[in-house]
Scaffold this motif. Structure first.
Motif, PDB file in Angstrom:
ATOM      1  N   ALA A  95       5.986   6.382 -15.294  1.00 43.07           N
ATOM      2  CA  ALA A  95       4.727   6.034 -14.694  1.00 43.07           C
ATOM      3  C   ALA A  95       4.943   5.899 -12.977  1.00 43.07           C
ATOM      4  CB  ALA A  95       4.601   4.274 -14.597  1.00 43.07           C
ATOM      5  N   PRO A  96       3.896   6.293 -12.310  1.00 39.97           N
ATOM      6  CA  PRO A  96       3.992   6.697 -10.924  1.00 39.97           C
ATOM      7  C   PRO A  96       4.356   5.699  -9.916  1.00 39.97           C
ATOM      8  CG  PRO A  96       1.803   6.545 -11.323  1.00 39.97           C
ATOM      9  CD  PRO A  96       2.353   5.941 -12.718  1.00 39.97           C
ATOM     10  N   THR A  97       5.005   6.284  -8.709  1.00 40.54           N
ATOM     11  CA  THR A  97       5.225   5.146  -7.433  1.00 40.54           C
ATOM     12  C   THR A  97       4.448   5.598  -6.798  1.00 40.54           C
ATOM     13  OG1 THR A  97       7.688   5.244  -7.930  1.00 40.54           O
ATOM     14  CG2 THR A  97       7.179   4.760  -5.954  1.00 40.54           C
ATOM     15  N   PHE A  98       4.000   4.613  -5.749  1.00 35.56           N
ATOM     16  CA  PHE A  98       2.834   4.935  -4.788  1.00 35.56           C
ATOM     17  C   PHE A  98       3.246   4.794  -3.343  1.00 35.56           C
ATOM     18  CE2 PHE A  98       1.038   3.290  -8.719  1.00 35.56           C
ATOM     19  CZ  PHE A  98      -0.030   4.049  -9.009  1.00 35.56           C
ATOM     20  N   LEU A  99       2.528   5.546  -2.576  1.00 38.75           N
ATOM     21  CA  LEU A  99       3.154   5.562  -1.001  1.00 38.75           C
ATOM     22  C   LEU A  99       2.490   4.207  -0.275  1.00 38.75           C
ATOM     23  CD1 LEU A  99       4.766   6.868   1.220  1.00 38.75           C
ATOM     24  CD2 LEU A  99       2.584   8.409   1.595  1.00 38.75           C
ATOM     25  N   GLY A 100       3.097   3.436   0.390  1.00 41.42           N
ATOM     26  CA  GLY A 100       2.469   2.390   0.959  1.00 41.42           C
ATOM     27  C   GLY A 100       2.833   2.349   2.473  1.00 41.42           C
ATOM     28  N   ASP A 101       3.629   1.286   3.111  1.00 45.35           N
ATOM     29  CA  ASP A 101       4.032   1.094   4.433  1.00 45.35           C
ATOM     30  C   ASP A 101       4.971   0.119   4.413  1.00 45.35           C
ATOM     31  OD1 ASP A 101       3.701  -0.121   7.117  1.00 45.35           O
ATOM     32  OD2 ASP A 101       2.655   1.967   7.276  1.00 45.35           O
ATOM     33  N   PHE A 102       6.101   0.631   5.283  1.00 45.51           N
ATOM     34  CA  PHE A 102       7.059  -0.129   5.586  1.00 45.51           C
ATOM     35  C   PHE A 102       6.647  -1.501   6.162  1.00 45.51           C
ATOM     36  CE2 PHE A 102       9.284   3.946   6.236  1.00 45.51           C
ATOM     37  CZ  PHE A 102      10.287   3.717   5.515  1.00 45.51           C
ATOM     38  N   ALA A 103       5.361  -1.922   6.761  1.00 43.95           N
ATOM     39  CA  ALA A 103       5.109  -3.177   7.358  1.00 43.95           C
ATOM     40  C   ALA A 103       4.505  -4.123   6.310  1.00 43.95           C
ATOM     41  CB  ALA A 103       4.328  -2.869   8.484  1.00 43.95           C
ATOM     42  N   LEU A 104       4.304  -3.498   4.924  1.00 44.23           N
ATOM     43  CA  LEU A 104       3.598  -4.283   3.999  1.00 44.23           C
ATOM     44  C   LEU A 104       4.638  -5.559   3.857  1.00 44.23           C
ATOM     45  CD1 LEU A 104       1.984  -1.565   1.966  1.00 44.23           C
ATOM     46  CD2 LEU A 104       0.893  -3.114   3.387  1.00 44.23           C
ATOM     47  N   ARG A 105       3.821  -6.853   3.897  1.00 43.69           N
ATOM     48  CA  ARG A 105       4.794  -8.150   3.502  1.00 43.69           C
ATOM     49  C   ARG A 105       4.960  -8.226   2.296  1.00 43.69           C
ATOM     50  NH1 ARG A 105       2.710 -12.883   7.051  1.00 43.69           N
ATOM     51  NH2 ARG A 105       4.716 -13.786   6.368  1.00 43.69           N
ATOM     52  N   GLY A 106       6.555  -8.540   1.669  1.00 41.14           N
ATOM     53  CA  GLY A 106       6.879  -8.701   0.358  1.00 41.14           C
ATOM     54  C   GLY A 106       6.297  -9.554  -0.333  1.00 41.14           C
ATOM     55  N   ARG A 107       5.935 -10.793   0.304  1.00 36.33           N
ATOM     56  CA  ARG A 107       5.351 -11.830  -0.376  1.00 36.33           C
ATOM     57  C   ARG A 107       3.932 -11.614  -0.931  1.00 36.33           C
ATOM     58  NH1 ARG A 107       4.913 -17.729   2.434  1.00 36.33           N
ATOM     59  NH2 ARG A 107       7.332 -17.362   2.197  1.00 36.33           N
ATOM     60  N   GLU A 108       3.092 -11.027  -0.154  1.00 35.82           N
ATOM     61  CA  GLU A 108       1.825 -10.576  -0.336  1.00 35.82           C
ATOM     62  C   GLU A 108       1.909  -9.604  -1.390  1.00 35.82           C
ATOM     63  OE1 GLU A 108      -0.239  -9.311   3.083  1.00 35.82           O
ATOM     64  OE2 GLU A 108      -0.065 -11.401   3.972  1.00 35.82           O
ATOM     65  N   LEU A 109       2.701  -8.610  -1.509  1.00 36.11           N
ATOM     66  CA  LEU A 109       2.801  -7.558  -2.667  1.00 36.11           C
ATOM     67  C   LEU A 109       3.251  -8.222  -4.000  1.00 36.11           C
ATOM     68  CD1 LEU A 109       4.665  -4.676  -0.429  1.00 36.11           C
ATOM     69  CD2 LEU A 109       2.153  -4.873  -1.346  1.00 36.11           C
ATOM     70  N   ARG A 110       4.017  -9.139  -3.807  1.00 31.33           N
ATOM     71  CA  ARG A 110       4.563  -9.703  -4.884  1.00 31.33           C
ATOM     72  C   ARG A 110       3.571 -10.705  -5.753  1.00 31.33           C
ATOM     73  NH1 ARG A 110       8.801  -8.858  -8.508  1.00 31.33           N
ATOM     74  NH2 ARG A 110       9.125 -10.724  -9.645  1.00 31.33           N
ATOM     75  N   GLN A 111       2.701 -11.087  -4.963  1.00 31.59           N
ATOM     76  CA  GLN A 111       1.722 -12.073  -5.517  1.00 31.59           C
ATOM     77  C   GLN A 111       0.561 -10.905  -6.258  1.00 31.59           C
ATOM     78  OE1 GLN A 111      -0.063 -14.034  -2.217  1.00 31.59           O
ATOM     79  NE2 GLN A 111       1.407 -15.670  -2.427  1.00 31.59           N
ATOM     80  N   ARG A 112       0.551  -9.647  -6.005  1.00 30.31           N
ATOM     81  CA  ARG A 112      -0.129  -8.481  -6.375  1.00 30.31           C
ATOM     82  C   ARG A 112       0.756  -7.701  -7.558  1.00 30.31           C
ATOM     83  NH1 ARG A 112      -2.387  -5.345  -1.422  1.00 30.31           N
ATOM     84  NH2 ARG A 112      -3.381  -4.198  -3.073  1.00 30.31           N
ATOM     85  N   GLY A 113       1.779  -8.333  -7.856  1.00 30.50           N
ATOM     86  CA  GLY A 113       2.515  -7.554  -8.888  1.00 30.50           C
ATOM     87  C   GLY A 113       3.187  -6.099  -8.421  1.00 30.50           C
ATOM     88  N   LEU A 114       3.347  -6.114  -7.179  1.00 30.93           N
ATOM     89  CA  LEU A 114       4.059  -5.001  -6.524  1.00 30.93           C
ATOM     90  C   LEU A 114       5.320  -5.004  -5.707  1.00 30.93           C
ATOM     91  CD1 LEU A 114       0.950  -3.611  -4.774  1.00 30.93           C
ATOM     92  CD2 LEU A 114       1.879  -2.691  -6.838  1.00 30.93           C
ATOM     93  N   ASN A 115       6.318  -4.102  -6.094  1.00 31.24           N
ATOM     94  CA  ASN A 115       7.412  -4.118  -5.442  1.00 31.24           C
ATOM     95  C   ASN A 115       7.641  -3.089  -4.361  1.00 31.24           C
ATOM     96  OD1 ASN A 115       8.955  -6.063  -7.346  1.00 31.24           O
ATOM     97  ND2 ASN A 115       7.931  -4.580  -8.764  1.00 31.24           N
TER      98      ASN A 115
END
Length: 244
Positions: free
Chosen positions: A118-138
């Protein structure tokens, strides 16, 4: 290549990059001969430009000369190198036999295999871990990995581990980390994988801490499901002997 040769005299970290390039080219010259390392075979030149958008210098492949000093090229890297785009460069080195063996971490093995599923996606260093976790993202640095990627990896590797355990019980096979990684590369059967090419080109991969990750968790928990005292065995001493 002319630009890269100027790095040695630029100062700051560019000088270290230039010195590293010189050292790598020296290793390749000793291993493959005195031919100009910057001159490519036409086929590899075209492939490098197709894959990376520029020429990558590497030597022509030659049969080993007994009069030439024996040289073993080790490549070591951590899991973040397999998570990001550097993975494709490592795969290129393994595909063209420009290295003799690899030493990496458990994540360095797992991340390569996961990216085949499965693919890995490009994001940003500043994205907040808690919010990503709630969306099922690491988040790995500025890269995003959905939870589902890890689920796919577990679904893929579980039958592989089960078969390896069966071979241990039925045939007396004692697995070492390098043997396990070779099997993973054979089973993944994906030319995008570093370990596919390591298995195909007989490049050993040493990972003393192979259990320090998802693979180790799955082996550990799987042992509790077996109604037997015969547990899955991983023999590190085999690889220590091979390294020496």
């Amino acid at each position: 290549s002319s630009l890269l040769r100027t790095y040695t005299h630029m100062g700051f970290q560019a000088t270290n990059v230039g010195l590293a390039i010189e050292e790598i080219n020296n290793m390749l010259r000793v291993k493959f001969g005195d031919a100009d390392v910057a001159s490519l075979r036409a086929e590899r030149h075209v492939q490098a430009e197709h894959e990376f958008g520029s020429s990558l210098p590497h030597p022509p492949v030659r049969e080993f000369d007994e009069d030439r000093p024996r040289l073993t090229i080790f490549l070591g890297y951590t899991s973040n190198m397999a998570s990001c785009g550097v993975r494709e460069i490592i795969r290129f080195l393994a595909q063209h036999k420009l290295i003799d063996c690899i030493v990496t971490s458990a994540g360095g093995v797992e991340e390569d295999l996961i990216k085949c599923l499965a693919p890995t996606f490009l994001g940003d260093f500043a994205l907040r871990g808690r919010e990503l976790r709630q969306r099922g993202l690491n988040r790995i640095g500025n890269m995003l990995v959905p939870n589902d990627n890890y689920c796919k990896f577990e679904d893929w590797i579980q039958p592989v581990l089960d078969r390896m355990y069966e071979e241990q019980v039925e045939k007396g096979v004692i697995w070492s980390p390098s043997k396990m990684i070779r099997r993973f590369g054979e089973v993944i059967d994906n030319e995008e994988s570093i370990y596919y090419w390591c298995a195909r080109n007989d490049i050993p991969v040493f990972c003393p801490a192979l259990t320090d990750g998802s693979i180790g968790d799955m082996i550990y928990f799987d042992d509790f499901t077996r109604d037997t005292d015969r547990k899955f065995v991983i023999d590190l001493v085999q690889d220590i002997r091979a390294l020496n």
